[in-house]
Every structure is written in C-alpha cells, then in structure tokens.
Design a protein around this motif. Structure first.
Motif, PDB file in Angstrom:
ATOM      1  N   MET A  26      51.019  42.185  44.460  1.00 19.37           N
ATOM      2  CA  MET A  26      49.850  41.362  44.185  1.00 19.37           C
ATOM      3  C   MET A  26      49.325  41.649  42.790  1.00 19.37           C
ATOM      4  O   MET A  26      49.298  42.787  42.354  1.00 19.37           O
ATOM      5  CB  MET A  26      48.764  41.632  45.213  1.00 19.37           C
ATOM      6  N   ASP A  27      48.903  40.628  42.125  1.00 16.42           N
ATOM      7  CA  ASP A  27      48.340  40.781  40.795  1.00 16.42           C
ATOM      8  C   ASP A  27      46.884  40.343  40.735  1.00 16.42           C
ATOM      9  O   ASP A  27      46.103  40.891  39.992  1.00 16.42           O
ATOM     10  CB  ASP A  27      49.131  39.974  39.773  1.00 16.42           C
ATOM     11  N   PHE A  28      46.545  39.325  41.547  1.00 15.14           N
ATOM     12  CA  PHE A  28      45.211  38.753  41.470  1.00 15.14           C
ATOM     13  C   PHE A  28      44.535  38.762  42.835  1.00 15.14           C
ATOM     14  O   PHE A  28      45.177  38.640  43.867  1.00 15.14           O
ATOM     15  CB  PHE A  28      45.276  37.317  40.938  1.00 15.14           C
ATOM     16  N   CYS A  29      43.232  38.893  42.808  1.00 18.62           N
ATOM     17  CA  CYS A  29      42.436  38.919  44.032  1.00 18.62           C
ATOM     18  C   CYS A  29      42.491  37.546  44.701  1.00 18.62           C
ATOM     19  O   CYS A  29      42.241  36.529  44.057  1.00 18.62           O
ATOM     20  CB  CYS A  29      40.998  39.284  43.683  1.00 18.62           C
ATOM     21  N   PRO A  30      42.773  37.495  46.018  1.00 13.66           N
ATOM     22  CA  PRO A  30      42.813  36.196  46.706  1.00 13.66           C
ATOM     23  C   PRO A  30      41.414  35.613  46.904  1.00 13.66           C
ATOM     24  O   PRO A  30      41.278  34.425  47.159  1.00 13.66           O
ATOM     25  CB  PRO A  30      43.478  36.524  48.044  1.00 13.66           C
ATOM     26  N   CYS A  81      38.495  36.089  44.584  1.00 13.22           N
ATOM     27  CA  CYS A  81      37.819  35.653  43.357  1.00 13.22           C
ATOM     28  C   CYS A  81      38.767  35.415  42.186  1.00 13.22           C
ATOM     29  O   CYS A  81      38.326  35.065  41.096  1.00 13.22           O
ATOM     30  CB  CYS A  81      36.747  36.662  42.965  1.00 13.22           C
ATOM     31  N   ALA A  82      40.070  35.624  42.366  1.00 16.52           N
ATOM     32  CA  ALA A  82      41.116  35.357  41.383  1.00 16.52           C
ATOM     33  C   ALA A  82      41.067  36.265  40.144  1.00 16.52           C
ATOM     34  O   ALA A  82      41.681  35.969  39.139  1.00 16.52           O
ATOM     35  CB  ALA A  82      41.109  33.900  40.952  1.00 16.52           C
ATOM     36  N   ASN A  83      40.347  37.381  40.225  1.00 14.36           N
ATOM     37  CA  ASN A  83      40.346  38.344  39.116  1.00 14.36           C
ATOM     38  C   ASN A  83      41.536  39.277  39.247  1.00 14.36           C
ATOM     39  O   ASN A  83      42.087  39.470  40.330  1.00 14.36           O
ATOM     40  CB  ASN A  83      39.048  39.152  39.102  1.00 14.36           C
ATOM     41  N   LEU A  84      41.933  39.888  38.134  1.00 14.10           N
ATOM     42  CA  LEU A  84      43.056  40.810  38.110  1.00 14.10           C
ATOM     43  C   LEU A  84      42.730  42.039  38.950  1.00 14.10           C
ATOM     44  O   LEU A  84      41.655  42.617  38.841  1.00 14.10           O
ATOM     45  CB  LEU A  84      43.351  41.220  36.674  1.00 14.10           C
ATOM     46  N   LEU A  85      43.672  42.422  39.814  1.00 15.07           N
ATOM     47  CA  LEU A  85      43.472  43.600  40.662  1.00 15.07           C
ATOM     48  C   LEU A  85      43.808  44.868  39.892  1.00 15.07           C
ATOM     49  O   LEU A  85      44.691  44.888  39.033  1.00 15.07           O
ATOM     50  CB  LEU A  85      44.348  43.515  41.910  1.00 15.07           C
ATOM     51  N   ASP A  86      43.092  45.930  40.219  1.00 19.74           N
ATOM     52  CA  ASP A  86      43.298  47.238  39.620  1.00 19.74           C
ATOM     53  C   ASP A  86      44.027  48.107  40.642  1.00 19.74           C
ATOM     54  O   ASP A  86      43.864  47.928  41.837  1.00 19.74           O
ATOM     55  CB  ASP A  86      41.933  47.839  39.279  1.00 19.74           C
ATOM     56  N   ILE A  87      44.844  49.060  40.161  1.00 17.49           N
ATOM     57  CA  ILE A  87      45.510  49.977  41.076  1.00 17.49           C
ATOM     58  C   ILE A  87      44.707  51.261  41.114  1.00 17.49           C
ATOM     59  O   ILE A  87      44.461  51.874  40.073  1.00 17.49           O
ATOM     60  CB  ILE A  87      46.959  50.252  40.649  1.00 17.49           C
ATOM     61  N   GLU A  88      44.289  51.633  42.281  1.00 15.32           N
ATOM     62  CA  GLU A  88      43.525  52.862  42.472  1.00 15.32           C
ATOM     63  C   GLU A  88      44.480  53.913  43.019  1.00 15.32           C
ATOM     64  O   GLU A  88      45.084  53.734  44.074  1.00 15.32           O
ATOM     65  CB  GLU A  88      42.384  52.601  43.457  1.00 15.32           C
ATOM     66  N   ALA A  89      44.643  55.007  42.292  1.00 21.96           N
ATOM     67  CA  ALA A  89      45.586  56.059  42.680  1.00 21.96           C
ATOM     68  C   ALA A  89      45.126  56.767  43.955  1.00 21.96           C
ATOM     69  O   ALA A  89      43.934  56.809  44.274  1.00 21.96           O
ATOM     70  CB  ALA A  89      45.726  57.067  41.552  1.00 21.96           C
ATOM     71  N   ALA A  90      46.102  57.340  44.666  1.00 22.88           N
ATOM     72  CA  ALA A  90      45.811  58.070  45.901  1.00 22.88           C
ATOM     73  C   ALA A  90      44.989  59.322  45.590  1.00 22.88           C
ATOM     74  O   ALA A  90      45.205  59.988  44.585  1.00 22.88           O
ATOM     75  CB  ALA A  90      47.104  58.451  46.595  1.00 22.88           C
ATOM     76  N   SER A  91      44.045  59.597  46.476  1.00 24.04           N
ATOM     77  CA  SER A  91      43.247  60.827  46.345  1.00 24.04           C
ATOM     78  C   SER A  91      42.832  61.281  47.739  1.00 24.04           C
ATOM     79  O   SER A  91      42.371  60.493  48.549  1.00 24.04           O
ATOM     80  CB  SER A  91      42.017  60.590  45.463  1.00 24.04           C
ATOM     81  N   GLY A  92      43.029  62.560  48.011  1.00 26.20           N
ATOM     82  CA  GLY A  92      42.681  63.095  49.338  1.00 26.20           C
ATOM     83  C   GLY A  92      43.501  62.440  50.421  1.00 26.20           C
ATOM     84  O   GLY A  92      44.721  62.400  50.364  1.00 26.20           O
ATOM     85  N   ASN A  93      42.856  61.888  51.436  1.00 27.75           N
ATOM     86  CA  ASN A  93      43.563  61.210  52.527  1.00 27.75           C
ATOM     87  C   ASN A  93      43.668  59.706  52.294  1.00 27.75           C
ATOM     88  O   ASN A  93      44.151  58.983  53.146  1.00 27.75           O
ATOM     89  CB  ASN A  93      42.889  61.502  53.871  1.00 27.75           C
ATOM     90  N   GLN A  94      43.208  59.227  51.134  1.00 36.01           N
ATOM     91  CA  GLN A  94      43.266  57.806  50.815  1.00 36.01           C
ATOM     92  C   GLN A  94      44.580  57.482  50.103  1.00 36.01           C
ATOM     93  O   GLN A  94      45.018  58.211  49.220  1.00 36.01           O
ATOM     94  CB  GLN A  94      42.101  57.460  49.893  1.00 36.01           C
ATOM     95  N   LYS A  95      45.245  56.403  50.514  1.00 36.92           N
ATOM     96  CA  LYS A  95      46.508  55.990  49.902  1.00 36.92           C
ATOM     97  C   LYS A  95      46.244  55.144  48.661  1.00 36.92           C
ATOM     98  O   LYS A  95      45.148  54.664  48.444  1.00 36.92           O
ATOM     99  CB  LYS A  95      47.334  55.197  50.912  1.00 36.92           C
ATOM    100  N   THR A  96      47.298  54.970  47.866  1.00 38.23           N
ATOM    101  CA  THR A  96      47.200  54.105  46.697  1.00 38.23           C
ATOM    102  C   THR A  96      46.916  52.686  47.168  1.00 38.23           C
ATOM    103  O   THR A  96      47.466  52.235  48.174  1.00 38.23           O
ATOM    104  CB  THR A  96      48.511  54.143  45.896  1.00 38.23           C
ATOM    105  N   ARG A  97      46.052  51.986  46.417  1.00 42.59           N
ATOM    106  CA  ARG A  97      45.669  50.644  46.861  1.00 42.59           C
ATOM    107  C   ARG A  97      45.295  49.771  45.683  1.00 42.59           C
ATOM    108  O   ARG A  97      44.984  50.253  44.600  1.00 42.59           O
ATOM    109  CB  ARG A  97      44.515  50.728  47.852  1.00 42.59           C
TER     110      ARG A  97
END
Length: 113
Positions: free
Chosen positions: A5-9, A11-27
């Motif tokens: 995915m590149d764009f938000c379904p 609002c159509a803005n560019l999505l950012d990749i948030e790195a994994a931290s703690g028990n949260q996965k990359t998203r």
C-alpha cells in the motif's frame, strides 16, 4: 487488501511506515487520519527502471563550424575547443557554454554552467 500500500484508502494521503517497537509490529500509518494497517508479511517490490533516452543538444556537424576558444579539455588536456552558448535555464541565470575538444583523436564534449 493489498499488502503493498502506498496511499491511505480513507483520505488518499501517502502512508508512512512505522517501524516495529516493543510488542507492536511494523505497520503503515496515515499521518492525517487514524488509519493503521499492520504489515504481516515481508513486502518485496521489484520495479524495472527504464533509462530515459537523452537527445543530443548538438548534431554531429553543428560544432564543426562553431568558433574556437582557449579551453583545456578535461580528457586529453588539449588547449583549444569549439564552443556554443545556449540559455537553458531562466533568463536571469547565465548562459551555459558547451565545448568540444578540437583534437581529432579526442572530440570530448563537456559543459560549463
């Protein structure tokens, strides 16, 4: 839902990749709205790059009749070159000078901005 995915379904803005931290996965996250999409598998994308065909500024014979000047060729260090000047940027910028070495064995082209 597509994994690459590149764009938000929403609002159509560019999505950012948030790195994994703690028990949260990359998203993927949207910086504008609260949209979040967890990445569950490895994302691999192969994009073939196509080289842009560059058109020559001067044809082969254009520099043959150009005036000569004292300029040192960066390749063979000959002290004379043909030159042409062209305005390739806005009018308030200086002209660009194109050179071709006068040495018949070299004929190296270069430019000076």
């Amino acid at each position: 839902m597509s994994l690459a995915m590149d764009f938000c379904p929403n609002c159509a803005n560019l999505l950012d990749i948030e790195a994994a931290s703690g028990n949260q996965k990359t998203r993927f996250t949207c910086l504008t709205c609260p949209y979040v999409y967890p990445i569950k598998t490895k994302i691999v994308r192969e994009i073939k790059l196509v080289r842009k065909e560059i058109e020559p500024i001067f044809e082969a014979d254009d520099m043959k009749y150009a005036p000569k000047t004292a300029a040192t060729c960066p390749k063979c260090h000959n002290g004379e070159a043909y030159f042409r000047q062209i305005q390739i940027r806005s009018a308030d910028e200086p002209m660009t000078t194109f050179y071709r070495c006068c040495n018949d064995n070299c004929r190296f082209d270069w430019r000076e901005d």
